[in-house]
Design a protein around this motif. Sequence first.
Motif, PDB file in Angstrom:
ATOM      1  N   ALA A   1       0.826  -1.206   0.000  1.00  0.00           N
ATOM      2  CA  ALA A   1       0.000   0.000   0.000  1.00  0.00           C
ATOM      3  C   ALA A   1       0.861   1.257   0.000  1.00  0.00           C
ATOM      4  CB  ALA A   1      -0.920  -0.006   1.221  1.00  0.00           C
ATOM      5  N   MET A   2       1.979   1.225   0.713  1.00  0.00           N
ATOM      6  CA  MET A   2       2.870   2.391   0.756  1.00  0.00           C
ATOM      7  C   MET A   2       3.347   2.790  -0.629  1.00  0.00           C
ATOM      8  SD  MET A   2       5.317   1.610   4.028  1.00  0.00           S
ATOM      9  CE  MET A   2       4.667   1.393   5.687  1.00  0.00           C
ATOM     10  N   ILE A   3       3.792   1.808  -1.414  1.00  0.00           N
ATOM     11  CA  ILE A   3       4.352   2.164  -2.716  1.00  0.00           C
ATOM     12  C   ILE A   3       3.262   2.473  -3.732  1.00  0.00           C
ATOM     13  CG2 ILE A   3       6.442   0.835  -2.272  1.00  0.00           C
ATOM     14  CD1 ILE A   3       5.396  -1.327  -4.134  1.00  0.00           C
ATOM     15  N   ILE A   4       2.056   1.926  -3.530  1.00  0.00           N
ATOM     16  CA  ILE A   4       0.942   2.271  -4.420  1.00  0.00           C
ATOM     17  C   ILE A   4       0.522   3.714  -4.174  1.00  0.00           C
ATOM     18  CG2 ILE A   4      -1.486   1.833  -4.927  1.00  0.00           C
ATOM     19  CD1 ILE A   4      -0.938  -1.127  -4.464  1.00  0.00           C
ATOM     20  N   VAL A   5       0.355   4.082  -2.908  1.00  0.00           N
ATOM     21  CA  VAL A   5      -0.055   5.443  -2.560  1.00  0.00           C
ATOM     22  C   VAL A   5       1.049   6.441  -2.887  1.00  0.00           C
ATOM     23  CG1 VAL A   5      -0.630   6.959  -0.622  1.00  0.00           C
ATOM     24  CG2 VAL A   5      -1.680   4.702  -0.791  1.00  0.00           C
ATOM     25  N   GLY A   6       2.290   6.074  -2.603  1.00  0.00           N
ATOM     26  CA  GLY A   6       3.400   6.992  -2.859  1.00  0.00           C
ATOM     27  C   GLY A   6       3.724   7.146  -4.327  1.00  0.00           C
ATOM     28  N   GLY A   7       3.624   6.055  -5.075  1.00  0.00           N
ATOM     29  CA  GLY A   7       3.919   6.102  -6.504  1.00  0.00           C
ATOM     30  C   GLY A   7       4.855   4.985  -6.911  1.00  0.00           C
TER      31      GLY A   7
ATOM     32  N   PHE B   1      -8.329   3.013   5.125  1.00  0.00           N
ATOM     33  CA  PHE B   1      -7.110   2.461   4.543  1.00  0.00           C
ATOM     34  C   PHE B   1      -7.402   1.923   3.137  1.00  0.00           C
ATOM     35  CE2 PHE B   1      -3.801  -0.808   4.104  1.00  0.00           C
ATOM     36  CZ  PHE B   1      -2.686  -0.100   4.488  1.00  0.00           C
ATOM     37  N   GLY B   2      -8.453   1.117   3.017  1.00  0.00           N
ATOM     38  CA  GLY B   2      -8.808   0.551   1.712  1.00  0.00           C
ATOM     39  C   GLY B   2      -9.276   1.608   0.727  1.00  0.00           C
ATOM     40  N   ILE B   3     -10.064   2.564   1.212  1.00  0.00           N
ATOM     41  CA  ILE B   3     -10.561   3.625   0.335  1.00  0.00           C
ATOM     42  C   ILE B   3      -9.410   4.462  -0.211  1.00  0.00           C
ATOM     43  CG2 ILE B   3     -11.887   5.778   0.312  1.00  0.00           C
ATOM     44  CD1 ILE B   3     -13.813   4.434   2.300  1.00  0.00           C
ATOM     45  N   ALA B   4      -8.417   4.730   0.625  1.00  0.00           N
ATOM     46  CA  ALA B   4      -7.267   5.517   0.183  1.00  0.00           C
ATOM     47  C   ALA B   4      -6.528   4.819  -0.954  1.00  0.00           C
ATOM     48  CB  ALA B   4      -6.319   5.767   1.356  1.00  0.00           C
ATOM     49  N   ILE B   5      -6.331   3.515  -0.820  1.00  0.00           N
ATOM     50  CA  ILE B   5      -5.634   2.763  -1.869  1.00  0.00           C
ATOM     51  C   ILE B   5      -6.432   2.786  -3.158  1.00  0.00           C
ATOM     52  CG2 ILE B   5      -4.797   0.482  -2.542  1.00  0.00           C
ATOM     53  CD1 ILE B   5      -4.277  -0.081   0.406  1.00  0.00           C
ATOM     54  N   ILE B   6      -7.742   2.517  -3.066  1.00  0.00           N
ATOM     55  CA  ILE B   6      -8.592   2.494  -4.253  1.00  0.00           C
ATOM     56  C   ILE B   6      -8.637   3.874  -4.907  1.00  0.00           C
ATOM     57  CG2 ILE B   6     -10.963   2.181  -5.063  1.00  0.00           C
ATOM     58  CD1 ILE B   6     -11.282   0.064  -2.864  1.00  0.00           C
ATOM     59  N   ALA B   7      -8.719   4.916  -4.077  1.00  0.00           N
ATOM     60  CA  ALA B   7      -8.783   6.277  -4.615  1.00  0.00           C
ATOM     61  C   ALA B   7      -7.536   6.625  -5.410  1.00  0.00           C
ATOM     62  CB  ALA B   7      -8.987   7.276  -3.474  1.00  0.00           C
ATOM     63  N   PHE B   8      -6.377   6.263  -4.900  1.00  0.00           N
ATOM     64  CA  PHE B   8      -5.141   6.564  -5.624  1.00  0.00           C
ATOM     65  C   PHE B   8      -5.054   5.744  -6.911  1.00  0.00           C
ATOM     66  CE2 PHE B   8      -3.641   8.565  -1.717  1.00  0.00           C
ATOM     67  CZ  PHE B   8      -2.899   9.611  -2.225  1.00  0.00           C
TER      68      PHE B   8
ATOM     69  N   PRO C   1      -2.895   7.019 -10.379  1.00  0.00           N
ATOM     70  CA  PRO C   1      -2.137   5.766 -10.237  1.00  0.00           C
ATOM     71  C   PRO C   1      -0.654   5.973  -9.936  1.00  0.00           C
ATOM     72  CG  PRO C   1      -3.549   5.722 -12.187  1.00  0.00           C
ATOM     73  CD  PRO C   1      -3.547   7.127 -11.677  1.00  0.00           C
ATOM     74  N   ARG C   2      -0.122   7.132 -10.271  1.00  0.00           N
ATOM     75  CA  ARG C   2       1.302   7.398 -10.016  1.00  0.00           C
ATOM     76  C   ARG C   2       1.550   7.981  -8.635  1.00  0.00           C
ATOM     77  NH1 ARG C   2       3.538  10.334 -15.331  1.00  0.00           N
ATOM     78  NH2 ARG C   2       5.484  10.179 -14.136  1.00  0.00           N
TER      79      ARG C   2
END
Length: 292
Positions: free
Chosen positions: A208-214, A259-266, A271-272
């Motif tokens: 999740a960290m690298i998905i949210v961060g880029g 937590f899940g919503i944040a990942i889906i939103a990004f 996506p980057r």
Amino acid sequence: GAVGLNILVGFTGQISLGQGGFMAVGAYTCAILSTRAGVPVPLAIVIAMFVTAGIGALFGLPALRLKGLYLAIATLASQEIIMFVVRRWGFLTEKDGEAKGYIEVPRLPFIERETFEVQWYWILLPVTFLAVLGARNLFRASLGRSFMAVRDQDIAAEAIGVNLTRAKVTAFAVSSAFVGLAGSLGAYYTEIVTWERFTLDVSVTYLAMIIVGGLGSIAGSVYGAVFILVLPPLLTELGGKASGSFIADQLPAIKNAVFGIAIIAFLLVEPRGLDRIWTRIKDYVRFWPFRY
């Protein structure tokens, strides 16, 4: 740890769900070397990094044949295999002939209880800086560029002379070395090593960290780690202010939902990740009031 995972997933395109397991390898190796062999702390950390890199390269061999979801399942298997070993192999946690189930790591001699967090901050800050700097420079070298070539199009990369076998296995090894460093430092920080700290939840959190961060961004790894680790305390603080209400009662479930919503939103909106958002903000300020 997030930087190491991003090297593998974001820059090489090899999905991994075994982050927690590889961190466990680094932590257990470092703890055993320190407590039983009396190895100095810096040397124990370096050895743990090499051991974790070797284990990572071993489990990276399926990447030579598998891609996408199949590779994710293979790395998930590595997580479960490592967890099975650390739970069942009594030798790892043995003390005075008895398996304790955990390893107690002595506190570093220069760490004082009164200033524990502050002292650890000044230890981790330069280590993190060097890790980020090393990762950034890695992708200015031919090895790092071969990783990106494999990510973009492995067939084309092989056609221009990239050794796919070496590139993929080396990516797993380099990534695991970073993760082993994180696990080793975590062992000294928590002063206890137990398998509960390295479950699948840890692997998902780092992903999740690298998905949210880029994905494919070293700076994004830092932004994502900050975001994911700061989010739960902020929600806890908000829940404390809403004491006695429905929000306070359902706070654990709300944390998981946010937590899940944040990942889906990004994934849907940007996506980057945070790195791209930060780049857009800088570009806007640089060129304002002009459109380009």
